[in-house]
Design a protein around this motif. Structure first.
Motif, PDB file in Angstrom:
ATOM      1  N   ALA A  42      30.861  37.955  41.945  1.00 51.18           N
ATOM      2  CA  ALA A  42      29.856  37.041  42.496  1.00 51.18           C
ATOM      3  C   ALA A  42      30.411  35.676  42.881  1.00 51.18           C
ATOM      4  N   SER A  43      31.719  35.470  42.744  1.00 54.69           N
ATOM      5  CA  SER A  43      32.238  34.118  42.990  1.00 54.69           C
ATOM      6  C   SER A  43      32.593  33.860  44.446  1.00 54.69           C
ATOM      7  N   ARG A  44      32.550  34.896  45.260  1.00 56.84           N
ATOM      8  CA  ARG A  44      32.793  34.695  46.699  1.00 56.84           C
ATOM      9  C   ARG A  44      32.400  35.982  47.447  1.00 56.84           C
ATOM     10  N   GLY A  45      32.511  35.920  48.766  1.00 55.93           N
ATOM     11  CA  GLY A  45      32.350  37.110  49.589  1.00 55.93           C
ATOM     12  C   GLY A  45      30.988  37.775  49.453  1.00 55.93           C
ATOM     13  N   ILE A  46      31.029  39.102  49.395  1.00 53.67           N
ATOM     14  CA  ILE A  46      29.804  39.887  49.385  1.00 53.67           C
ATOM     15  C   ILE A  46      28.947  39.578  48.156  1.00 53.67           C
ATOM     16  N   GLY A  47      29.598  39.479  46.990  1.00 53.75           N
ATOM     17  CA  GLY A  47      28.848  39.213  45.756  1.00 53.75           C
ATOM     18  C   GLY A  47      28.100  37.898  45.813  1.00 53.75           C
ATOM     19  N   ALA A  65      32.431  36.929  37.424  1.00 52.26           N
ATOM     20  CA  ALA A  65      33.759  37.050  38.030  1.00 52.26           C
ATOM     21  C   ALA A  65      34.726  36.486  36.982  1.00 52.26           C
ATOM     22  N   ARG A  66      35.997  36.398  37.331  1.00 54.07           N
ATOM     23  CA  ARG A  66      36.969  35.995  36.303  1.00 54.07           C
ATOM     24  C   ARG A  66      37.147  34.501  36.167  1.00 54.07           C
ATOM     25  N   LYS A  67      36.656  33.722  37.124  1.00 52.49           N
ATOM     26  CA  LYS A  67      36.902  32.269  37.062  1.00 52.49           C
ATOM     27  C   LYS A  67      35.584  31.509  36.938  1.00 52.49           C
ATOM     28  N   THR A  92      33.646  36.826  33.382  1.00 52.94           N
ATOM     29  CA  THR A  92      33.741  38.207  32.898  1.00 52.94           C
ATOM     30  C   THR A  92      34.776  38.960  33.721  1.00 52.94           C
ATOM     31  N   ASP A  93      35.743  39.565  33.038  1.00 50.02           N
ATOM     32  CA  ASP A  93      36.665  40.463  33.724  1.00 50.02           C
ATOM     33  C   ASP A  93      36.121  41.874  33.550  1.00 50.02           C
ATOM     34  N   VAL A  94      35.771  42.513  34.654  1.00 48.95           N
ATOM     35  CA  VAL A  94      35.085  43.804  34.548  1.00 48.95           C
ATOM     36  C   VAL A  94      35.984  44.938  34.051  1.00 48.95           C
ATOM     37  N   VAL A  95      37.283  44.706  33.969  1.00 51.87           N
ATOM     38  CA  VAL A  95      38.145  45.760  33.420  1.00 51.87           C
ATOM     39  C   VAL A  95      38.294  45.632  31.902  1.00 51.87           C
TER      40      VAL A  95
HETATM   41  N1  LIG Z   1      33.035  50.124  51.543  1.00 52.50           N
HETATM   42  C1  LIG Z   1      33.016  49.151  52.453  1.00 52.50           C
HETATM   43  O1  LIG Z   1      32.716  49.353  53.619  1.00 52.50           O
HETATM   44  C2  LIG Z   1      33.359  47.763  52.036  1.00 52.50           C
HETATM   45  C3  LIG Z   1      33.246  46.722  52.946  1.00 52.50           C
HETATM   46  C4  LIG Z   1      33.548  45.455  52.532  1.00 52.50           C
HETATM   47  C5  LIG Z   1      33.962  45.230  51.212  1.00 52.50           C
HETATM   48  N2  LIG Z   1      34.097  46.273  50.357  1.00 52.50           N
HETATM   49  C6  LIG Z   1      34.522  46.060  48.974  1.00 52.50           C
HETATM   50  O2  LIG Z   1      33.533  45.249  48.348  1.00 52.50           O
HETATM   51  C7  LIG Z   1      34.175  44.421  47.369  1.00 52.50           C
HETATM   52  C8  LIG Z   1      33.824  42.954  47.629  1.00 52.50           C
HETATM   53  O3  LIG Z   1      34.364  42.558  48.886  1.00 52.50           O
HETATM   54  P1  LIG Z   1      34.551  41.006  49.199  1.00 52.50           P
HETATM   55  O4  LIG Z   1      35.010  40.903  50.595  1.00 52.50           O
HETATM   56  O5  LIG Z   1      33.304  40.256  48.802  1.00 52.50           O
HETATM   57  O6  LIG Z   1      35.770  40.653  48.211  1.00 52.50           O
HETATM   58  P2  LIG Z   1      36.311  39.230  47.731  1.00 52.50           P
HETATM   59  O7  LIG Z   1      35.865  38.147  48.654  1.00 52.50           O
HETATM   60  O8  LIG Z   1      37.773  39.419  47.483  1.00 52.50           O
HETATM   61  O9  LIG Z   1      35.574  38.999  46.324  1.00 52.50           O
HETATM   62  C9  LIG Z   1      35.922  39.764  45.211  1.00 52.50           C
HETATM   63  C10 LIG Z   1      35.109  39.268  44.039  1.00 52.50           C
HETATM   64  O10 LIG Z   1      35.410  40.078  42.890  1.00 52.50           O
HETATM   65  C11 LIG Z   1      35.834  39.250  41.815  1.00 52.50           C
HETATM   66  N3  LIG Z   1      36.759  40.029  41.012  1.00 52.50           N
HETATM   67  C12 LIG Z   1      37.936  40.577  41.378  1.00 52.50           C
HETATM   68  N4  LIG Z   1      38.492  41.221  40.341  1.00 52.50           N
HETATM   69  C13 LIG Z   1      37.637  41.095  39.292  1.00 52.50           C
HETATM   70  C14 LIG Z   1      37.656  41.533  37.931  1.00 52.50           C
HETATM   71  N5  LIG Z   1      38.665  42.234  37.417  1.00 52.50           N
HETATM   72  N6  LIG Z   1      36.587  41.219  37.146  1.00 52.50           N
HETATM   73  C15 LIG Z   1      35.563  40.520  37.632  1.00 52.50           C
HETATM   74  N7  LIG Z   1      35.477  40.065  38.910  1.00 52.50           N
HETATM   75  C16 LIG Z   1      36.527  40.355  39.721  1.00 52.50           C
HETATM   76  C17 LIG Z   1      36.420  38.006  42.491  1.00 52.50           C
HETATM   77  O11 LIG Z   1      36.378  36.848  41.672  1.00 52.50           O
HETATM   78  P3  LIG Z   1      37.580  36.438  40.662  1.00 52.50           P
HETATM   79  O12 LIG Z   1      38.856  36.574  41.429  1.00 52.50           O
HETATM   80  O13 LIG Z   1      37.247  35.037  40.237  1.00 52.50           O
HETATM   81  O14 LIG Z   1      37.470  37.397  39.524  1.00 52.50           O
HETATM   82  C18 LIG Z   1      35.427  37.841  43.634  1.00 52.50           C
HETATM   83  O15 LIG Z   1      34.240  37.214  43.184  1.00 52.50           O
HETATM   84  C19 LIG Z   1      35.679  44.695  47.476  1.00 52.50           C
HETATM   85  O16 LIG Z   1      36.014  45.634  46.477  1.00 52.50           O
HETATM   86  C20 LIG Z   1      35.821  45.298  48.856  1.00 52.50           C
HETATM   87  O17 LIG Z   1      36.931  46.156  48.924  1.00 52.50           O
HETATM   88  C21 LIG Z   1      33.778  47.528  50.745  1.00 52.50           C
END
Ligand SMILES: NC(=O)c1ccc[n+]([C@@H]2O[C@H](COP(=O)([O-])OP(=O)(O)OC[C@H]3O[C@@H](n4cnc5c(N)ncnc54)[C@H](OP(=O)(O)O)[C@@H]3O)[C@@H](O)[C@H]2O)c1
Length: 115
Positions: A42-47, A65-67, A92-95
């Motif tokens: 939830a810290s950036r992007g789609i979330g 998210a982790r930060k 929260t680290d989801v792993v």
């Molecule tokens: N199927 C599809 O068509 C499609 C299309 C677009 C995106 N996606 C997928 O959807 C997901 C989100 O995309 P996005 O573009 O929004 O990615 P993003 O901008 O890289 O954001 C990823 C988010 O996940 C968090 N994160 C990463 N590892 C984590 C962990 N171990 N524990 C908790 N939080 C974690 C990050 O925050 P921190 O780094 O602070 O933890 C960040 O908030 C990705 O997996 C991407 O591959 C799928």
């Protein structure tokens, strides 16, 4: 986008939302009032954008998210746009099972339930 980039790809000048996925009614009717969502990534992007959608639709929610600092910044952004939103930001680290378990417990302690 600069001129060269615009000429090398197709650029949509206008994006339509077809009625089945138009969130306008959810925003105006607050159809998610009383719901509690748990949002990972939830810290950036789609979330982050999903969180804002939930806020506009009236839900309470947990941001994870982790930060913590980036989560706090997202929380402030959302509260700036939806001041009534009920938001809990939890590093929260989801792993890591124990971290997810602790976040779920904290969410239930704050909101009483999930969903
Ligand atoms: N199927 C599809 O068509 C499609 C299309 C677009 C995106 N996606 C997928 O959807 C997901 C989100 O995309 P996005 O573009 O929004 O990615 P993003 O901008 O890289 O954001 C990823 C988010 O996940 C968090 N994160 C990463 N590892 C984590 C962990 N171990 N524990 C908790 N939080 C974690 C990050 O925050 P921190 O780094 O602070 O933890 C960040 O908030 C990705 O997996 C991407 O591959 C799928």
């Amino acid at each position: 986008m600069d001129q060269i980039a615009r000429e090398s790809i197709l650029v949509a000048e206008r994006h339509d939302i077809y009625p089945e996925i138009d969130p306008a009614e959810h925003f105006s009717q607050k159809t998610y009032q009383g719901k509690v969502a748990f949002i990972t990534g939830a810290s950036r992007g789609i979330g982050e954008e999903i969180a804002l959608m939930y806020a506009k639709a009236g839900a309470s929610f947990v941001l994870t998210a982790r930060k913590q600092d980036t989560l706090d910044a997202v929380k402030q952004r959302i509260l700036g746009l939806v001041p009534t939103a009920e938001v809990l930001a939890l590093q929260t680290d989801v792993v890591v099972f124990e971290q997810v378990e602790a976040a779920v417990k904290a969410a239930i302690a704050r909101f009483g339930r999930l969903l």
